[in-house]
Write a protein that holds these residues in place. Structure first.
Motif, PDB file in Angstrom:
ATOM      1  N   GLN A 256       0.872  -1.119   0.190  1.00 43.81           N
ATOM      2  CA  GLN A 256       0.052  -0.079   0.078  1.00 43.81           C
ATOM      3  C   GLN A 256       1.025   1.068   0.133  1.00 43.81           C
ATOM      4  N   SER A 257       0.369   2.334  -0.682  1.00 39.50           N
ATOM      5  CA  SER A 257       1.400   3.517  -0.886  1.00 39.50           C
ATOM      6  C   SER A 257       0.242   4.556  -0.868  1.00 39.50           C
ATOM      7  N   SER A 258       0.709   5.954  -0.390  1.00 37.68           N
ATOM      8  CA  SER A 258      -0.258   7.036  -0.241  1.00 37.68           C
ATOM      9  C   SER A 258       0.495   8.242  -0.485  1.00 37.68           C
ATOM     10  N   ARG A 259      -0.018   9.270  -1.351  1.00 32.53           N
ATOM     11  CA  ARG A 259       0.387  10.693  -1.260  1.00 32.53           C
ATOM     12  C   ARG A 259      -0.804  11.392  -0.699  1.00 32.53           C
ATOM     13  N   PHE A 260      -0.359  12.334   0.237  1.00 36.45           N
ATOM     14  CA  PHE A 260      -1.360  13.445   0.827  1.00 36.45           C
ATOM     15  C   PHE A 260      -1.182  14.719   0.025  1.00 36.45           C
ATOM     16  N   LEU A 261      -2.378  15.096  -0.547  1.00 34.19           N
ATOM     17  CA  LEU A 261      -2.426  16.041  -1.726  1.00 34.19           C
ATOM     18  C   LEU A 261      -2.902  17.552  -1.010  1.00 34.19           C
ATOM     19  N   HIS A 262      -3.903  17.373  -0.286  1.00 32.73           N
ATOM     20  CA  HIS A 262      -4.561  18.279   0.554  1.00 32.73           C
ATOM     21  C   HIS A 262      -4.800  18.080   1.723  1.00 32.73           C
ATOM     22  N   PRO A 263      -4.960  19.274   2.770  1.00 32.03           N
ATOM     23  CA  PRO A 263      -5.216  18.798   4.240  1.00 32.03           C
ATOM     24  C   PRO A 263      -6.856  18.100   4.384  1.00 32.03           C
ATOM     25  N   VAL A 264      -7.009  17.474   5.311  1.00 33.41           N
ATOM     26  CA  VAL A 264      -8.277  17.222   5.685  1.00 33.41           C
ATOM     27  C   VAL A 264      -8.603  17.753   7.379  1.00 33.41           C
ATOM     28  N   VAL A 265      -9.448  18.299   7.485  1.00 29.21           N
ATOM     29  CA  VAL A 265      -9.640  18.985   8.762  1.00 29.21           C
ATOM     30  C   VAL A 265     -11.160  18.328   9.356  1.00 29.21           C
ATOM     31  N   LEU A 266     -11.151  18.435  10.590  1.00 31.52           N
ATOM     32  CA  LEU A 266     -12.347  18.166  11.527  1.00 31.52           C
ATOM     33  C   LEU A 266     -13.465  18.599  10.560  1.00 31.52           C
ATOM     34  N   GLY A 267     -14.479  17.572  10.493  1.00 27.18           N
ATOM     35  CA  GLY A 267     -15.882  17.827   9.634  1.00 27.18           C
ATOM     36  C   GLY A 267     -15.655  17.532   8.163  1.00 27.18           C
ATOM     37  N   ASP A 268     -14.782  17.479   7.620  1.00 29.00           N
ATOM     38  CA  ASP A 268     -14.785  17.178   6.203  1.00 29.00           C
ATOM     39  C   ASP A 268     -15.296  15.678   5.958  1.00 29.00           C
ATOM     40  N   THR A 269     -15.895  15.721   4.940  1.00 24.80           N
ATOM     41  CA  THR A 269     -16.612  14.372   4.581  1.00 24.80           C
ATOM     42  C   THR A 269     -15.693  13.759   3.469  1.00 24.80           C
ATOM     43  N   LEU A 270     -15.325  12.414   3.483  1.00 23.85           N
ATOM     44  CA  LEU A 270     -14.358  11.899   2.638  1.00 23.85           C
ATOM     45  C   LEU A 270     -15.070  10.718   1.654  1.00 23.85           C
ATOM     46  N   TYR A 271     -14.782  10.617   0.547  1.00 23.08           N
ATOM     47  CA  TYR A 271     -15.128   9.803  -0.605  1.00 23.08           C
ATOM     48  C   TYR A 271     -14.204   8.904  -1.076  1.00 23.08           C
ATOM     49  N   PRO A 272     -13.957   7.730  -0.492  1.00 27.58           N
ATOM     50  CA  PRO A 272     -13.080   6.857  -1.134  1.00 27.58           C
ATOM     51  C   PRO A 272     -13.177   6.150  -2.149  1.00 27.58           C
ATOM     52  N   LEU A 273     -12.450   5.792  -3.051  1.00 28.87           N
ATOM     53  CA  LEU A 273     -12.563   4.868  -4.479  1.00 28.87           C
ATOM     54  C   LEU A 273     -11.229   4.064  -4.654  1.00 28.87           C
ATOM     55  N   LEU A 274     -11.575   2.941  -5.005  1.00 34.87           N
ATOM     56  CA  LEU A 274     -10.784   2.126  -5.396  1.00 34.87           C
ATOM     57  C   LEU A 274     -11.112   1.496  -6.818  1.00 34.87           C
ATOM     58  N   GLU A 275      -9.696   1.433  -7.759  1.00 33.69           N
ATOM     59  CA  GLU A 275     -10.061   1.388  -9.238  1.00 33.69           C
ATOM     60  C   GLU A 275      -8.951   0.650  -9.571  1.00 33.69           C
ATOM     61  N   VAL A 276      -9.404  -0.579 -10.462  1.00 31.08           N
ATOM     62  CA  VAL A 276      -8.326  -1.639 -10.790  1.00 31.08           C
ATOM     63  C   VAL A 276      -7.531  -0.794 -11.688  1.00 31.08           C
ATOM     64  N   ASP A 277      -6.079  -0.952 -11.597  1.00 31.84           N
ATOM     65  CA  ASP A 277      -5.032  -0.189 -12.560  1.00 31.84           C
ATOM     66  C   ASP A 277      -4.013  -1.167 -13.002  1.00 31.84           C
ATOM     67  N   GLU A 278      -4.072  -2.419 -12.337  1.00 30.96           N
ATOM     68  CA  GLU A 278      -3.189  -3.271 -12.753  1.00 30.96           C
ATOM     69  C   GLU A 278      -3.502  -4.738 -12.683  1.00 30.96           C
ATOM     70  N   LEU A 279      -3.332  -5.341 -13.808  1.00 24.55           N
ATOM     71  CA  LEU A 279      -3.509  -6.792 -13.629  1.00 24.55           C
ATOM     72  C   LEU A 279      -2.254  -7.483 -14.350  1.00 24.55           C
ATOM     73  N   THR A 280      -1.453  -8.179 -13.473  1.00 28.08           N
ATOM     74  CA  THR A 280      -0.330  -8.664 -14.177  1.00 28.08           C
ATOM     75  C   THR A 280      -0.448 -10.127 -13.725  1.00 28.08           C
ATOM     76  N   PRO A 281      -0.578 -11.177 -14.795  1.00 29.05           N
ATOM     77  CA  PRO A 281      -0.872 -12.503 -14.743  1.00 29.05           C
ATOM     78  C   PRO A 281       0.652 -13.159 -14.380  1.00 29.05           C
ATOM     79  N   GLN A 282       0.385 -14.209 -13.648  1.00 31.96           N
ATOM     80  CA  GLN A 282       1.672 -15.088 -13.465  1.00 31.96           C
ATOM     81  C   GLN A 282       1.027 -16.647 -13.504  1.00 31.96           C
ATOM     82  N   ARG A 283       1.903 -17.622 -13.225  1.00 30.89           N
ATOM     83  CA  ARG A 283       1.443 -18.817 -13.474  1.00 30.89           C
ATOM     84  C   ARG A 283       0.073 -19.325 -12.895  1.00 30.89           C
ATOM     85  N   THR A 284       0.319 -19.238 -11.561  1.00 29.07           N
ATOM     86  CA  THR A 284      -1.145 -19.730 -10.756  1.00 29.07           C
ATOM     87  C   THR A 284      -2.166 -18.522 -10.318  1.00 29.07           C
TER      88      THR A 284
END
Length: 158
Positions: free
Chosen positions: A98-126
């Motif tokens: 997992q990695s993260s970069r923090f782009l802007h501050p979040v203050v008490l009372g902010d509402t956050l909207y997280p999203l995950l999106e598939v950006d890598e599919l690296t097949p291996q043997r099994t």
């Protein structure tokens, strides 16, 4: 009718590495950063810097409010808050990184909207490596975090 605990699943159909496509999105529940969440994070992390827990200190330093700790923002992208981990109960071998970069501050009372999106599919043997781009926006549509998760998933058994 008999009960089988193995059939008691939030998502009945399991998915394997080959079932995912680039660009597939997994929205996570929004959450408002309340004083209770700030206190819970302080208790769990042990972080005691006043920038996160002292409104007067923040005001004296020209801040608009108490700042959420970066890890407090990063944990909003926890895949377990959504459906993804329930979809891969049978195929998940491990959470690799997992990695993260923090782009802007979040203050008490902010509402956050997280999203995950598939950006890598690296097949291996099994198995295959599935990467998820993680983003968090606030209530003003400002992106406050960008990051990635990588998971090791099994291929569909033959």
């Amino acid at each position: 009718m008999s009960f089988d605990p193995r059939a008691h699943r939030l998502v009945p159909e399991q998915r394997w590495f080959g079932d995912f496509v680039l660009g597939e999105r997994f929205p996570l529940p929004s959450r408002t950063m309340t004083s209770g969440l700030f206190a819970a994070f302080q208790a769990a992390s042990g972080d005691n810097h006043p920038i996160h827990y002292d409104a007067e200190y923040c005001s004296a330093h020209g801040l608009s409010g108490m700042l959420a700790h970066g890890y407090q923002v990063a944990i909003q992208t926890c895949a377990g808050a959504g459906l993804f981990p329930h979809m891969v109960e049978d195929s998940l071998k491990g959470f690799l990184e997992q990695s993260s970069r923090f782009l802007h501050p979040v203050v008490l009372g902010d509402t956050l909207y997280p999203l995950l999106e598939v950006d890598e599919l690296t097949p291996q043997r099994t198995t295959g490596i599935l990467g998820l781009r993680a983003t968090v926006h606030n209530q003003h549509a400002v992106q406050v975090l960008e990051g990635r998760h990588r998971y090791l998933l099994r291929m569909l058994p033959v």
